[in-house]
Structure formats: C-alpha cells, structure tokens
Design a protein around this motif. Structure first.
Motif, PDB file in Angstrom:
ATOM      1  N   MET A   5      44.851  30.895  42.059  1.00  0.00           N
ATOM      2  CA  MET A   5      45.957  29.946  42.182  1.00  0.00           C
ATOM      3  C   MET A   5      46.767  29.801  40.899  1.00  0.00           C
ATOM      4  O   MET A   5      47.985  29.706  40.945  1.00  0.00           O
ATOM      5  CB  MET A   5      45.425  28.566  42.588  1.00  0.00           C
ATOM      6  N   PHE A   6      46.082  29.755  39.773  1.00  0.00           N
ATOM      7  CA  PHE A   6      46.750  29.411  38.519  1.00  0.00           C
ATOM      8  C   PHE A   6      46.787  30.538  37.492  1.00  0.00           C
ATOM      9  O   PHE A   6      47.499  30.436  36.492  1.00  0.00           O
ATOM     10  CB  PHE A   6      46.074  28.187  37.876  1.00  0.00           C
ATOM     11  N   GLY A   7      45.980  31.586  37.675  1.00  0.00           N
ATOM     12  CA  GLY A   7      45.920  32.658  36.691  1.00  0.00           C
ATOM     13  C   GLY A   7      45.139  32.268  35.451  1.00  0.00           C
ATOM     14  O   GLY A   7      45.144  32.988  34.459  1.00  0.00           O
ATOM     15  N   LEU A   8      44.476  31.138  35.504  1.00  0.00           N
ATOM     16  CA  LEU A   8      43.649  30.703  34.382  1.00  0.00           C
ATOM     17  C   LEU A   8      42.574  29.763  34.874  1.00  0.00           C
ATOM     18  O   LEU A   8      42.624  29.262  35.988  1.00  0.00           O
ATOM     19  CB  LEU A   8      44.487  30.051  33.284  1.00  0.00           C
ATOM     20  N   THR A   9      41.586  29.573  34.031  1.00  0.00           N
ATOM     21  CA  THR A   9      40.510  28.638  34.300  1.00  0.00           C
ATOM     22  C   THR A   9      40.610  27.511  33.268  1.00  0.00           C
ATOM     23  O   THR A   9      41.480  27.548  32.398  1.00  0.00           O
ATOM     24  CB  THR A   9      39.139  29.324  34.177  1.00  0.00           C
ATOM     25  N   ILE A  10      39.718  26.562  33.340  1.00  0.00           N
ATOM     26  CA  ILE A  10      39.743  25.476  32.361  1.00  0.00           C
ATOM     27  C   ILE A  10      39.513  26.024  30.958  1.00  0.00           C
ATOM     28  O   ILE A  10      40.195  25.634  30.010  1.00  0.00           O
ATOM     29  CB  ILE A  10      38.710  24.390  32.736  1.00  0.00           C
ATOM     30  N   GLY A  11      38.583  26.963  30.815  1.00  0.00           N
ATOM     31  CA  GLY A  11      38.346  27.577  29.511  1.00  0.00           C
ATOM     32  C   GLY A  11      39.559  28.313  28.988  1.00  0.00           C
ATOM     33  O   GLY A  11      39.908  28.213  27.808  1.00  0.00           O
ATOM     34  N   LYS A  12      40.236  29.054  29.861  1.00  0.00           N
ATOM     35  CA  LYS A  12      41.440  29.786  29.443  1.00  0.00           C
ATOM     36  C   LYS A  12      42.574  28.815  29.114  1.00  0.00           C
ATOM     37  O   LYS A  12      43.359  29.060  28.199  1.00  0.00           O
ATOM     38  CB  LYS A  12      41.860  30.772  30.533  1.00  0.00           C
ATOM     39  N   TRP A  13      42.654  27.732  29.830  1.00  0.00           N
ATOM     40  CA  TRP A  13      43.679  26.729  29.551  1.00  0.00           C
ATOM     41  C   TRP A  13      43.476  26.134  28.161  1.00  0.00           C
ATOM     42  O   TRP A  13      44.424  25.996  27.393  1.00  0.00           O
ATOM     43  CB  TRP A  13      43.643  25.650  30.630  1.00  0.00           C
ATOM     44  N   ILE A  14      42.235  25.800  27.833  1.00  0.00           N
ATOM     45  CA  ILE A  14      41.938  25.210  26.530  1.00  0.00           C
ATOM     46  C   ILE A  14      42.201  26.204  25.400  1.00  0.00           C
ATOM     47  O   ILE A  14      42.736  25.829  24.349  1.00  0.00           O
ATOM     48  CB  ILE A  14      40.482  24.690  26.490  1.00  0.00           C
TER      49      ILE A  14
END
Length: 173
Positions: free
Chosen positions: A93-102
């Motif tokens: 959905m977003f192309g990232l995870t929480i870890g990648k976002w951080i």
C-alpha cells in the motif's frame, strides 16, 4: 463564423502525457537496512501485543483458553501470518514499513516506481527463506540487496533522493 481555435467560449484542452522522470536513487546502506529490520520486528511485536490485548478484552475467557490450547504449529502459523500481513500490506500500500518510515527509506521497483502488489508478496515470502536476513550483509554488488530485494527485483532507497527529483509525474503539454 469563427474557427474552433478562435472561439473564446470553448473549454480549454490539453494533452496529458505520463512521463517517468529519471531518478537518482540512492541505495540504503547495510546499517540503515539493519535498523529497518530491528524497527520492523519491534513494530510487529507491538501489533501482536495490542491485537492480543484487544482479543482478550473482546473475547474474554474463551480467547484465553484458545490461546492456551494452541499447539506449536498453530502458534508458528499465526506468527508467520502476522509477519506476512505486516510486510505485504505496508509495502504493497505505502511502499514502506514503519522501520523504513523512521529511517527515511522506501521500497521501489528497479525503475524507481512504487512496488507492485506481486513484488510486495514476493518480497515478504522471500523473507521466510532461512538465514535470508544475512543475505544483505553478504551482498557483494556494492548495494545492500538481500534475496528479498533481488528475487522480486526491488530496491530499498533513500526517500529524500526520490522526492528531490519529483518521482513519476504527470506533465501537461
């Protein structure tokens, strides 16, 4: 009689073309990838913890008995399901995870566009290969690419490089 081009009341018209702007993608390094892994595992543990608490509150004693009666295979299957759901949904959905976002990174396909759902599923399934997490550490191509990157043909890159170039855009001509 005026021609259509000279008609001041004619609605404006333009041609819209899809243009993919070339991007200078900067691959995320091995340490940033390691922190992605640690942060995502913490996020998955939090998801499991919160959903367990909600299930116990909503289901009461019946849920507690069901969880106590779960065998080792059932517990493993449940953990794998949560693990796959987290990565597939977040990256699909977003192309990232929480870890990648951080850490300021994201998943892209080899051209720099968002990953397809198929690629998100393949990435997630490839993570189940034993010792796959170490494949990033021992990648020899200068990029920090693990099997979960090379098999679905994706990359993990710095988000700032993508945003600076504008990524895929629509241009009115």
């Amino acid at each position: 009689m005026q021609a259509d081009d000279d008609n001041p009341y004619r609605s404006p018209a333009s041609t819209v073309a899809e243009v993919h702007v070339a991007q200078s993608m900067v691959d995320a390094g091995k340490w940033r990838r390691f922190f992605n892994l640690v942060l995502d595992y913490i996020a998955i543990l939090l998801v499991v913890f919160v959903s367990t608490i909600v299930a116990i509150i909503a289901g009461g004693e019946g849920v507690v008995r069901w969880m106590d009666g779960m065998g080792a295979w059932q517990g493993l299957l449940l953990r794998i399901t949560v693990f796959l759901a987290y990565y597939i949904v977040m990256e699909g959905m977003f192309g990232l995870t929480i870890g990648k976002w951080i850490t300021g990174t994201r998943v892209v396909d080899e051209r720099g566009g968002p990953p397809s759902w198929r690629q998100a599923v393949l990435r997630s399934l490839a993570r189940l290969i034993p010792f796959e997490a170490f494949s990033v550490l021992f990648s020899d191509d200068g990029e920090a690419r693990g099997w979960h990157d090379s098999l679905p043909r994706t990359r993990v890159v710095m988000r700032s490089g993508l945003e600076a170039t504008g990524g895929p855009t629509r241009v009115v001509v």
